[in-house]
Motif scaffolding. Structure first.
Motif, PDB file in Angstrom:
ATOM      1  N   HIS A 462       0.960  -1.123  -0.034  1.00  0.00           N
ATOM      2  CA  HIS A 462       0.076   0.121  -0.022  1.00  0.00           C
ATOM      3  C   HIS A 462       0.695   1.282  -0.086  1.00  0.00           C
ATOM      4  CE1 HIS A 462      -2.806   2.993   1.311  1.00  0.00           C
ATOM      5  NE2 HIS A 462      -2.225   3.297   2.302  1.00  0.00           N
ATOM      6  N   ARG A 463       2.005   1.312   0.826  1.00  0.00           N
ATOM      7  CA  ARG A 463       2.847   2.345   0.783  1.00  0.00           C
ATOM      8  C   ARG A 463       3.409   2.347  -0.584  1.00  0.00           C
ATOM      9  NH1 ARG A 463       4.108   5.855   4.722  1.00  0.00           N
ATOM     10  NH2 ARG A 463       1.443   5.519   5.002  1.00  0.00           N
ATOM     11  N   ASN A 466       1.472   4.125  -2.882  1.00  0.00           N
ATOM     12  CA  ASN A 466       1.024   5.484  -2.354  1.00  0.00           C
ATOM     13  C   ASN A 466       2.036   6.064  -1.632  1.00  0.00           C
ATOM     14  OD1 ASN A 466      -2.130   5.499  -2.936  1.00  0.00           O
ATOM     15  ND2 ASN A 466      -1.700   3.328  -1.965  1.00  0.00           N
ATOM     16  N   TYR A 532      -8.320   1.263   2.530  1.00  0.00           N
ATOM     17  CA  TYR A 532      -7.234   2.451   2.579  1.00  0.00           C
ATOM     18  C   TYR A 532      -6.744   3.029   3.784  1.00  0.00           C
ATOM     19  CZ  TYR A 532      -4.809   6.527   0.604  1.00  0.00           C
ATOM     20  OH  TYR A 532      -3.783   7.649   0.478  1.00  0.00           O
ATOM     21  N   GLU A 536      -3.649   2.898   5.998  1.00  0.00           N
ATOM     22  CA  GLU A 536      -2.886   4.421   6.633  1.00  0.00           C
ATOM     23  C   GLU A 536      -2.721   4.301   8.028  1.00  0.00           C
ATOM     24  OE1 GLU A 536      -1.414   6.993   5.149  1.00  0.00           O
ATOM     25  OE2 GLU A 536      -1.396   5.823   3.256  1.00  0.00           O
TER      26      GLU A 536
END
Length: 620
Positions: A462-463, A466, A532, A536
């Protein structure tokens, strides 16, 4: 209502016999599809047909036994007794599916008892109707075929039991001495691959009954892990193809009548069955012209005769003519022309590019499953069907890519993984900063380590997708390939943990670990409405410093990384290598008996890994 009941009573046997025959056709053509298909609906239909087919045949035999002898001479019942041997043929099952699950093989004594009872019942029906039977000679030959077919099924189940497989000899070991000395890699054609698979098949059988390499006979050990095999293992795709052929033969041994047909006694009995059916049909044709019978009953009798004979011919084509064992047999008899013809048929109908398994791996994302728990999911949980709903809603399948096969099955990769595991840290490159972090996760109990590493991978990817800054690494094709490999292996191991924990070296508390992690996700997502936002939060919220559950452990470990380490190419490589290492460790700790169960479900990638490690002597 009375009219409907009378109509059913008049035509009940006809309907039951035709239904029984239709189920046999369905089982013949779909039984072998399980080997290379993971479709749940198809598997359910085969399971249903497997059970219902026997029930209908037994019920029809019971109804025939209740018929009065004088009723059978009435016009509408003159041929019903003649269908009794065909019900025995149906109870004998089809060559393409004798056992639905591996446990059926261990219950062969129960099937033997059923055989004795049902044959006795059929003989009773035959005896009751013999005095009024104008087709006695034809029925006798049909009975011979029926008893043989039913006996073959029990014999096949016994031959595929663990005890029988353990005591089976190794008659095919060393039958291709020309494989040694070593051939050049340019000579590794399909024929050579098949020869190697045939030679090592006794070793595969030993592995699936729980023996390790050092417990096998010397000849079997040499065939499984000989010098030639080790040289072939430099090519990951080639190794995978050899293992695929070996497992295809093992599937036939466990779930079909292959082991029976390949014996001399089995071949003779099959010949007797065909001749008996043919003689019975000729005698029936001769006698039928002399009597005026119900046309529907005559049509059903013709259908049963022709259908039984056609299924036998199709079975011989599928199980014998298309089998690689036929080529090996002709070759051992030194019949070059027949061997050449058999090889041409096999190569044409089962080319090297053809798949002998599903070529897929299960995928299960734990966070997606927790966050999409809607009203239906909660209702299924209340009625105790949570696992069924999870498998239907959240289990997906992904193709096993060529790069995945190379990554797992090439000796170079295996050497790197096992060398890495001998050290205290997974970090091959000190600058990546990720190795020590993963080491924290992998020191936990294996079930917790898999789940933590799975959630950590979700956060990490995910990181990567993003980034916090625009100066992160470019998303190159190599980088995308590594990310895809990470996600696929991560979700595959999580799939095994949730659906097939028996294939992993985990404790009995797997369900408790999953439940605790699910509760942690529910608590963490109370302030994060989407995946999401949850990722985060896990990646950035330093207030979550508790490491008592896999979810918070994954977030805690990730937050210890520098931003540069996350976007480092080395970090992705280490993460991929970590997942390959976890898969290899799990396969090395697994048991062959457990893997045998998965062959009827389209196969699992873990089976191939287990065989590869076993042939290298790396099973722990």
């Amino acid at each position: 209502m009375a009219t409907l009941m009378q109509l059913w009573n008049d035509w009940e046997l006809q309907v039951l016999v035709l239904l029984s025959f239709m189920f046999q056709i369905f089982l013949f053509f779909t039984g072998g599809l399980r080997q290379r298909n993971t479709n749940t609906v198809l598997r359910f239909l085969i399971w249903l047909a497997y059970l219902v087919a026997d029930f209908i045949a037994v019920y029809a035999l019971g109804q025939l036994s209740r018929q009065k002898a004088d009723a059978m001479v009435k016009e509408s019942h003159q041929l019903t007794f003649f269908w009794t041997p065909f019900l025995l043929i149906h109870l004998g099952g089809q060559d393409t599916i004798t056992a639905f699950s591996i446990e059926d093989n261990e219950l062969w004594l129960r099937h033997l008892l059923n055989l004795l009872v049902q044959v006795g019942l059929a003989l009773y029906v035959f005896w009751k109707s013999a005095a009024h039977n104008q087709f006695l000679a034809s029925a006798v030959f049909a009975f011979i075929a029926g008893i043989i077919k039913y006996g073959e099924r029990t014999w096949a189940l016994k031959s595929a039991s663990q005890k029988a497989l353990r005591s089976a000899n190794s008659e095919h070991v060393g039958q291709f001495p020309e494989l040694f000395p070593l051939l050049d890699e340019q000579e590794l054609r399909y024929l050579t691959v098949v020869k190697l698979a045939l030679s090592s098949s006794p070793g595969v059988r030993n592995l699936f009954v729980g023996r390790k390499l050092e417990q096998m006979e010397q000849g079997v050990q040499s065939a499984v892990s000989g010098y030639f095999y080790n040289q072939v293992s430099k090519n990951g795709e080639l190794v995978f193809k050899i293992l695929e052929i070996e497992l295809g033969m093992m599937y036939e041994n466990l779930y079909t009548k292959a082991r029976v047909i390949r014996t001399w006694a089995g071949a003779i009995l099959r010949f007797v069955t065909l001749i008996s059916l043919l003689v019975a049909f000729v005698l029936f044709l001769t006698r039928n012209k002399q009597w005026h019978l119900n046309r529907v009953d005559v049509a059903i009798s013709y259908t049963l005769f022709i259908g039984a004979f056609c299924l036998e011919v199709c079975a011989i084509f599928t199980m014998v003519i298309m089998s690689i064992w036929t080529w090996a047999l002709f070759r051992s008899w030194k019949c070059p022309r027949l061997a050449t013809a058999a090889w041409y048929i096999f190569r044409t109908l089962r080319p090297e590019s053809g798949q002998l398994w599903s070529n897929s791996m299960g995928q299960y994302n734990f966070l997606d499953s927790c966050l999409s728990d809607n009203v239906i999911g909660k209702m299924m949980n209340l009625v105790g069907a949570k696992d069924i709903w999870r498998n239907f809603r959240h289990i997906k399948y992904a193709d096993v890519k060529v790069e995945t096969k190379k990554l797992i099955f090439e000796d170079k990769c295996l050497g790197e993984i096992f060398t890495t595991y001998e050290s205290s840290c997974l970090c091959a490159s000190p600058t990546s900063g990720i190795g020590a972090a993963l080491d924290i996760i992998l020191r936990k109990p294996f079930e917790e380590a898999i789940l933590s590493l799975h959630i950590y991978t979700d956060i990490f990817l995910h990181r990567v997708m993003n980034p916090l800054s625009a100066t992160s690494c470019d998303n190159t094709s190599e980088r995308r390939r590594l990310m895809r490999a990470c996600r696929t292996l991560s979700e595959y191991m999580c799939y095994l943990l949730a659906v097939h924990p028996e294939m992993l070296p985990v404790s009995s508390s797997v369900r408790d670990v999953l439940e605790k992690a699910s509760d942690a996700v529910a608590e963490a997502s109370s302030t994060a409405s989407s995946k999401y936002k949850l990722l985060e939060k896990l990646a950035t919220d330093r207030d979550l410093n508790v490491t008592s559950d896999p979810v918070e452990t994954a977030g805690f470990v990730f937050r210890g990384l520098e931003e540069e380490a996350v976007h480092s190419h080395d970090s992705l490589q280490v993460l991929v290598r970590a997942w390959v290492g976890v898969l290899l460790y799990a396969a090395g700790k697994s048991r062959g008996e457990v893997h045998a169960k998965q062959l009827s479900m389209g196969g699992e990638l873990g089976i191939w890994v287990y065989l590869k490690l076993s042939s290298s002597g790396q099973v722990l």
